[in-house]
Design a protein around this motif. Structure first.
Motif, PDB file in Angstrom:
ATOM      1  N   THR A  18      11.704 -37.834  10.353  1.00  8.23           N
ATOM      2  CA  THR A  18      12.037 -37.030   9.497  1.00  8.23           C
ATOM      3  C   THR A  18      12.572 -35.530  10.199  1.00  8.23           C
ATOM      4  O   THR A  18      12.133 -35.480  11.501  1.00  8.23           O
ATOM      5  CB  THR A  18      10.884 -35.653   8.814  1.00  8.23           C
ATOM      6  OG1 THR A  18       9.748 -37.219   8.569  1.00  8.23           O
ATOM      7  CG2 THR A  18      11.360 -34.988   7.828  1.00  8.23           C
ATOM      8  N   VAL A  19      13.596 -35.411   9.855  1.00 13.37           N
ATOM      9  CA  VAL A  19      15.052 -34.554  10.507  1.00 13.37           C
ATOM     10  C   VAL A  19      14.754 -33.063  10.422  1.00 13.37           C
ATOM     11  O   VAL A  19      15.081 -32.283  11.091  1.00 13.37           O
ATOM     12  CB  VAL A  19      16.414 -34.968  11.031  1.00 13.37           C
ATOM     13  CG1 VAL A  19      17.213 -33.894  11.919  1.00 13.37           C
ATOM     14  CG2 VAL A  19      16.147 -36.444  11.951  1.00 13.37           C
ATOM     15  N   LEU A  20      15.296 -33.483   8.742  1.00 15.02           N
ATOM     16  CA  LEU A  20      15.323 -31.926   8.000  1.00 15.02           C
ATOM     17  C   LEU A  20      14.225 -32.328   6.790  1.00 15.02           C
ATOM     18  O   LEU A  20      13.735 -33.334   6.478  1.00 15.02           O
ATOM     19  CB  LEU A  20      16.747 -31.988   7.476  1.00 15.02           C
ATOM     20  CG  LEU A  20      17.268 -31.723   8.621  1.00 15.02           C
ATOM     21  CD1 LEU A  20      18.587 -31.265   7.897  1.00 15.02           C
ATOM     22  CD2 LEU A  20      17.248 -30.189   9.224  1.00 15.02           C
ATOM     23  N   GLY A  40      18.390 -30.705  19.270  1.00 10.21           N
ATOM     24  CA  GLY A  40      17.020 -32.316  18.592  1.00 10.21           C
ATOM     25  C   GLY A  40      17.049 -31.710  17.514  1.00 10.21           C
ATOM     26  O   GLY A  40      16.016 -32.283  16.991  1.00 10.21           O
ATOM     27  N   CYS A  41      16.985 -30.159  17.222  1.00 11.91           N
ATOM     28  CA  CYS A  41      16.210 -29.456  16.217  1.00 11.91           C
ATOM     29  C   CYS A  41      16.802 -30.392  14.345  1.00 11.91           C
ATOM     30  O   CYS A  41      16.063 -29.464  13.470  1.00 11.91           O
ATOM     31  CB  CYS A  41      15.719 -28.375  16.263  1.00 11.91           C
ATOM     32  SG  CYS A  41      16.938 -27.085  15.852  1.00 11.91           S
ATOM     33  N   GLY A  42      17.889 -30.606  15.282  1.00 11.45           N
ATOM     34  CA  GLY A  42      18.236 -30.838  13.829  1.00 11.45           C
ATOM     35  C   GLY A  42      19.489 -30.145  12.902  1.00 11.45           C
ATOM     36  O   GLY A  42      19.978 -30.364  11.978  1.00 11.45           O
ATOM     37  N   LYS A  43      20.143 -29.459  13.997  1.00 10.31           N
ATOM     38  CA  LYS A  43      21.079 -28.111  13.442  1.00 10.31           C
ATOM     39  C   LYS A  43      22.377 -28.637  13.113  1.00 10.31           C
ATOM     40  O   LYS A  43      22.928 -29.140  12.148  1.00 10.31           O
ATOM     41  CB  LYS A  43      21.623 -27.388  14.309  1.00 10.31           C
ATOM     42  CG  LYS A  43      20.240 -26.357  15.385  1.00 10.31           C
ATOM     43  CD  LYS A  43      20.282 -25.636  16.666  1.00 10.31           C
ATOM     44  CE  LYS A  43      20.802 -26.525  18.238  1.00 10.31           C
ATOM     45  NZ  LYS A  43      20.504 -27.297  18.533  1.00 10.31           N
ATOM     46  N   SER A  44      23.037 -29.776  14.085  1.00  9.01           N
ATOM     47  CA  SER A  44      23.859 -31.304  13.373  1.00  9.01           C
ATOM     48  C   SER A  44      24.007 -31.300  12.600  1.00  9.01           C
ATOM     49  O   SER A  44      24.449 -31.613  11.508  1.00  9.01           O
ATOM     50  CB  SER A  44      24.357 -31.255  14.567  1.00  9.01           C
ATOM     51  OG  SER A  44      25.076 -31.307  15.716  1.00  9.01           O
ATOM     52  N   THR A  45      22.813 -32.019  12.449  1.00 10.09           N
ATOM     53  CA  THR A  45      22.251 -33.135  11.472  1.00 10.09           C
ATOM     54  C   THR A  45      22.613 -32.006   9.881  1.00 10.09           C
ATOM     55  O   THR A  45      22.806 -32.485   8.277  1.00 10.09           O
ATOM     56  CB  THR A  45      21.244 -33.691  10.982  1.00 10.09           C
ATOM     57  OG1 THR A  45      21.350 -33.980  12.152  1.00 10.09           O
ATOM     58  CG2 THR A  45      20.820 -34.803  10.178  1.00 10.09           C
ATOM     59  N   PHE A  46      21.914 -30.853   9.785  1.00  9.49           N
ATOM     60  CA  PHE A  46      22.058 -29.977   8.773  1.00  9.49           C
ATOM     61  C   PHE A  46      23.931 -29.825   8.505  1.00  9.49           C
ATOM     62  O   PHE A  46      23.890 -30.110   7.598  1.00  9.49           O
ATOM     63  CB  PHE A  46      21.395 -28.366   9.222  1.00  9.49           C
ATOM     64  CG  PHE A  46      21.314 -27.938   7.774  1.00  9.49           C
ATOM     65  CD1 PHE A  46      20.904 -27.837   6.956  1.00  9.49           C
ATOM     66  CD2 PHE A  46      21.454 -26.589   7.716  1.00  9.49           C
ATOM     67  CE1 PHE A  46      20.517 -27.440   5.700  1.00  9.49           C
ATOM     68  CE2 PHE A  46      21.714 -25.276   6.997  1.00  9.49           C
ATOM     69  CZ  PHE A  46      21.096 -25.546   6.098  1.00  9.49           C
TER      70      PHE A  46
HETATM   71  N1  LIG Z   1      23.016 -40.854  13.118  1.00  5.33           N
HETATM   72  C1  LIG Z   1      21.391 -40.410  13.751  1.00  5.33           C
HETATM   73  N2  LIG Z   1      20.400 -41.782  13.318  1.00  5.33           N
HETATM   74  C2  LIG Z   1      19.145 -42.393  14.235  1.00  5.33           C
HETATM   75  N3  LIG Z   1      18.900 -40.760  14.219  1.00  5.33           N
HETATM   76  C3  LIG Z   1      19.457 -39.543  14.838  1.00  5.33           C
HETATM   77  C4  LIG Z   1      21.381 -39.580  13.559  1.00  5.33           C
HETATM   78  N4  LIG Z   1      21.846 -38.334  14.422  1.00  5.33           N
HETATM   79  C5  LIG Z   1      20.692 -38.059  14.619  1.00  5.33           C
HETATM   80  N5  LIG Z   1      19.431 -37.854  14.860  1.00  5.33           N
HETATM   81  C6  LIG Z   1      18.052 -37.665  15.602  1.00  5.33           C
HETATM   82  O1  LIG Z   1      17.822 -36.178  14.347  1.00  5.33           O
HETATM   83  C7  LIG Z   1      17.281 -35.223  15.608  1.00  5.33           C
HETATM   84  C8  LIG Z   1      18.560 -33.768  14.958  1.00  5.33           C
HETATM   85  O2  LIG Z   1      19.674 -34.420  15.464  1.00  5.33           O
HETATM   86  P1  LIG Z   1      21.216 -33.332  15.274  1.00  5.33           P
HETATM   87  O3  LIG Z   1      21.026 -32.897  14.701  1.00  5.33           O
HETATM   88  O4  LIG Z   1      21.687 -33.473  16.650  1.00  5.33           O
HETATM   89  O5  LIG Z   1      20.198 -32.073  16.123  1.00  5.33           O
HETATM   90  P2  LIG Z   1      21.225 -30.614  17.069  1.00  5.33           P
HETATM   91  O6  LIG Z   1      22.263 -31.276  16.618  1.00  5.33           O
HETATM   92  O7  LIG Z   1      19.465 -30.103  16.841  1.00  5.33           O
HETATM   93  O8  LIG Z   1      20.920 -30.644  18.343  1.00  5.33           O
HETATM   94  C9  LIG Z   1      17.223 -35.858  16.494  1.00  5.33           C
HETATM   95  O9  LIG Z   1      16.871 -36.463  17.179  1.00  5.33           O
HETATM   96  C10 LIG Z   1      18.477 -37.223  17.164  1.00  5.33           C
HETATM   97  O10 LIG Z   1      17.769 -37.948  17.745  1.00  5.33           O
END
Ligand SMILES: Nc1ncnc2c1ncn2[C@@H]1O[C@H](COP(=O)(O)OP(=O)(O)O)[C@@H](O)[C@H]1O
Ligand SMILES: [Mg+2]
Lengths: 246, 222
Positions: A18-20, A40-46
């Motif tokens: 669970t990333v977010l 790695g806290c999920g900023k980009s994913t957000f």
């Molecule tokens: N495509 C993906 N598949 C699996 N895990 C991912 C993927 N993209 C990101 N993650 C995981 O999600 C988490 C958040 O990543 P990310 O949003 O890049 O963090 P941030 O931008 O805050 O450094 C990390 O643990 C990363 O390993």
């Protein structure tokens, strides 16, 4: 001020991870929200969830009154309303600077080429890159490329602009020229969500700062609340990592 | 110097006709290899391990086997062992296409996998549809990477067609040998003149193509 973006109970998982976790956020028109948090806290994913580069498992994203998180059609139709600039240089290498900027308005918005070019030249001039219009991305420095990437997003007149650590890959002496552009956009009332590790810049540009840790919004406040009176231990610890004195 | 034999009778015309045979075989093979190689190259980018292994094996076999061995296997193997009656020309086209498809597919695979994901994503983020992204962003980059490499492959295929005389096809090199044989008494130096001319003919066929490739490479370097 009216709400332009609303995120409700957003959750994102990669398989079991669970990333977010249940993110709620409301952004008003003209507001600049800075997002900080450990790597790695999920900023980009957000940010990627917000413009549909990642699908979400729960919750909804409402942009300008339309729910864009449920079907692909609505997302595609609304995508041009959310601009994004990435950390890595992502200009199209086979196109000149001018063509990089004009591609989307011509193809997506079906706008008149002459008109778009005029506008592109004005924007390039504004970021000090008019003389580079016929160059290719490989002929530009990192800071110049990021300024072009900002212009390329801007010309689509997005309702919201997402910036994901756009200075993180730059040489230190180029950081300023890019942040100056972002600051000037904030001043003219652009709505932006900015992920950054530049804390002084965050303080200067933000209306609101949110701190994400472990996939949750841990703390949220104005820059002065945030930096001068952090409430949670986790934020205090995080802020300490940016100063050298222990 | 032995150039005189070239002007005897139809000798020079025969050499040109020989070059024509070589070019015909290579160009037909190229025309078959390019579309097949593109399709196979796209298939090779799949995540399916079985497909990956099979295509990899095909590529390795083609690379390890000398083209001459392949020619013998297909020409003599097919006619003797399988009883299929293949003309030498058909056999060569099969072998060169088999080889060309493999090399081409690897070029396509390399070009496809070499495009960073961020190129797709930044295009989507600008609101371009997947189709628009392919048409305006991805395919132009692939073509730019591919064209110089495939031109290089084409010149290699043209040169390698000189092997087909081993299965009895009268191409330019073979014609050259015949002319030298026929004139051994009257002009003992014919070998030099004839082979120099053959060299020149190959050069004239391949040099413009390789210049074009260099030009495009310069023009498109990123
Ligand atoms: N495509 C993906 N598949 C699996 N895990 C991912 C993927 N993209 C990101 N993650 C995981 O999600 C988490 C958040 O990543 P990310 O949003 O890049 O963090 P941030 O931008 O805050 O450094 C990390 O643990 C990363 O390993
Ligand atoms: Mg990140």
């Amino acid at each position: 001020m009216s709400e332009i973006l609303s995120v409700k109970n957003l959750s994102k998982r990669f398989d079991d991870l669970t990333v977010l976790d249940n993110i709620n956020l409301s952004v008003n028109e003209g507001e600049v929200v800075v997002i900080v948090g450990p790597s790695g806290c999920g900023k980009s994913t957000f940010l990627r969830c917000l413009n549909g580069l990642e699908d979400i498992q729960d919750g909804e994203i409402i942009l300008d009154g339309e729910n864009i998180s449920h079907d692909k059609k609505t997302l595609q139709k609304n995508r041009e309303k959310i601009g994004m600039v990435f950390q890595s240089y992502d200009l199209f290498p086979h196109k000149t600077i001018l063509d990089n900027v004009t591609l989307a308005p011509i193809k997506v918005k079906k706008r008149n080429k002459k008109e778009v070019e005029q506008e592109a030249l004005a924007l390039l001039e504004r970021v000090g890159l008019l003389s580079k219009k016929d160059n290719y991305p490989r002929q530009l420095s990192g800071g110049q490329k990021q300024r072009v990437a900002i212009v390329r997003a801007l010309i689509m007149q997005p309702k919201v602009l997402l910036l994901d650590e756009i200075t993180a890959a730059l040489d230190p002496e180029m950081v300023h020229e890019v942040l100056d552009v972002v600051l000037s956009l904030a001043k003219e009332g652009r709505t932006m969500l900015i992920v950054t590790h530049e804390m002084q810049f965050a303080r200067a540009v933000a209306d609101k700062i949110i701190f994400i840790d472990g996939g949750k919004i841990v703390e949220e406040g104005t820059p002065s609340e945030f930096f001068d009176n952090p409430k949670t231990d986790r934020l205090k610890k995080f802020l300490q990592t940016f100063s050298y004195n222990k | 110097m032995g150039f005189d034999v070239l002007f005897k009778g139809t000798n020079f015309i025969r050499l040109l006709a020989g070059l024509g045979v070589a070019l015909k075989i290579s160009l037909i093979s190229v025309a078959i290899s390019i579309p097949l190689g593109i399709i196979l190259g796209m298939i090779m980018t799949t995540k399916n391990v079985v497909i990956k292994a099979v295509t990899r094996l095909y590529l390795e076999i083609v690379r390890i086997m000398p083209q001459m061995v392949l020619l013998f296997i297909v020409f003599f193997g097919a006619t003797r062992a399988l009883g299929i009656n293949l003309s030498a020309e058909t056999a060569s086209i099969i072998v060169f296409s088999f080889w060309g498809t493999a090399e081409m597919s690897d070029l396509v695979r390399g070009a496809l996998t070499g495009i960073p994901v961020i190129q797709y994503e930044s295009s989507f983020a600008l609101g371009l549809s997947p189709l628009q992204t392919y048409v305006y962003v991805i395919i132009p980059q692939i073509v730019r990477r591919m064209i110089p490499l495939s031109i290089n492959l084409i010149t290699r295929m043209i040169k390698t067609t000189s092997l087909v005389m081993m299965i009895g096809i009268v191409e330019v090199l073979k014609v050259g040998q015949q002319i030298i044989e026929a004139n051994r008494k009257s002009s003992p130096n014919a070998a030099f003149g004839v082979f120099a001319t053959v060299f020149l003919l190959y050069f004239l066929a391949c040099y413009p193509i390789s210049c074009l490739s260099k030009y495009l490479e310069k023009k498109w370097e990123n």
